[in-house]
Design a protein around this motif. Structure first.
Motif, mmCIF file in Angstrom:
data_model
loop_
_atom_site.group_PDB
_atom_site.id
_atom_site.type_symbol
_atom_site.label_atom_id
_atom_site.label_comp_id
_atom_site.label_asym_id
_atom_site.label_seq_id
_atom_site.Cartn_x
_atom_site.Cartn_y
_atom_site.Cartn_z
ATOM 1 N N UNK A 50 0.785 -1.229 0.000
ATOM 2 C CA UNK A 50 0.000 0.000 0.000
ATOM 3 C C UNK A 50 0.820 1.284 0.000
ATOM 4 N N UNK A 51 2.020 1.264 0.603
ATOM 5 C CA UNK A 51 2.748 2.522 0.777
ATOM 6 C C UNK A 51 4.092 2.589 0.057
ATOM 7 N N UNK A 52 4.634 1.467 -0.355
ATOM 8 C CA UNK A 52 5.910 1.497 -1.066
ATOM 9 C C UNK A 52 5.665 1.262 -2.556
ATOM 10 N N UNK A 53 5.027 0.151 -2.868
ATOM 11 C CA UNK A 53 4.753 -0.171 -4.269
ATOM 12 C C UNK A 53 3.563 0.639 -4.766
ATOM 13 N N UNK A 57 2.214 -1.193 -11.155
ATOM 14 C CA UNK A 57 3.066 -2.191 -11.783
ATOM 15 C C UNK A 57 4.528 -1.809 -11.549
ATOM 16 N N UNK A 58 5.376 -2.806 -11.392
ATOM 17 C CA UNK A 58 6.797 -2.558 -11.151
ATOM 18 C C UNK A 58 7.569 -3.023 -12.379
ATOM 19 N N UNK A 69 6.223 -6.631 -13.085
ATOM 20 C CA UNK A 69 5.567 -7.423 -12.045
ATOM 21 C C UNK A 69 4.307 -6.707 -11.584
ATOM 22 N N UNK A 70 3.269 -7.485 -11.340
ATOM 23 C CA UNK A 70 2.068 -6.911 -10.747
ATOM 24 C C UNK A 70 2.407 -6.502 -9.314
ATOM 25 N N UNK A 75 5.421 -7.227 -4.312
ATOM 26 C CA UNK A 75 5.459 -7.133 -2.855
ATOM 27 C C UNK A 75 6.011 -8.399 -2.240
ATOM 28 N N UNK A 76 5.619 -9.545 -2.757
ATOM 29 C CA UNK A 76 6.178 -10.810 -2.260
ATOM 30 C C UNK A 76 7.693 -10.822 -2.432
#
Length: 162
Positions: A50-53, A57-58, A69-70, A75-76
């Protein structure tokens, strides 16, 4: 580090007393350590998602190839190494202290079990979020419940066997 492990073990054992007729000590310690690590995983997942990504999409490049990456999978990738190390440490020094295997062998076996769980997390999140349309954080919690069972038996009888 041993003082910290001893301190954590004493706290867990204090809360074990009312449950000693219901659960073996090792299972209670595993549940406490795994539960703590699971809560850490969920909190990190929520915060990073919620706060970093930020639900985006990355994009990144590896060996000259552009990859994407989604947000829930990215996040994983961030959370996994953290909870891998904390989980191994708790299992080695608090839960499965009687294992005669050497530390590196334990770590490699632990990583193998965790890799299976990571695959279940990956495909489970793909299914829950992208196919079924569930929210990512509850999906992660649901999948974690499945992997906990796989992990306990794998760690007890493979990674940290006596």
């Amino acid at each position: 580090m041993n003082k910290l492990a001893h301190f954590i073990t004493e706290i867990i054992d204090f809360f074990y007393k009312p449950f000693q007729k219901l659960l073996p000590e090792q299972l209670f310690r595993y549940a406490a350590c795994g539960g703590g690590n699971m809560v850490l995983d969920w909190m990190l997942y929520f915060l990073i998602y919620n706060f970093v990504i930020g639900h985006e999409l990355v994009y990144f490049s590896i060996f000259g190839h552009q990859l994407c990456l989604t947000p829930h999978i990215a996040t994983i990738c961030v959370v996994f190494p953290i909870t891998l190390l904390t989980g191994f440490w708790l299992n080695k020094y608090v839960t499965f202290t009687q294992s005669s295997l050497h530390g590196f062998r334990q770590l490699m076996r632990y990583v193998m079990i965790v890799a299976v769980n990571l695959a279940i997390n990956y495909f489970g999140l793909k299914l829950c979020v992208e196919v079924w349309g569930w929210y990512p954080t509850p999906s992660k919690m649901f999948i974690t419940m499945i992997t906990v069972c796989i992990s306990f038996f794998g760690q007890k009888y493979f990674s940290f066997r006596k």
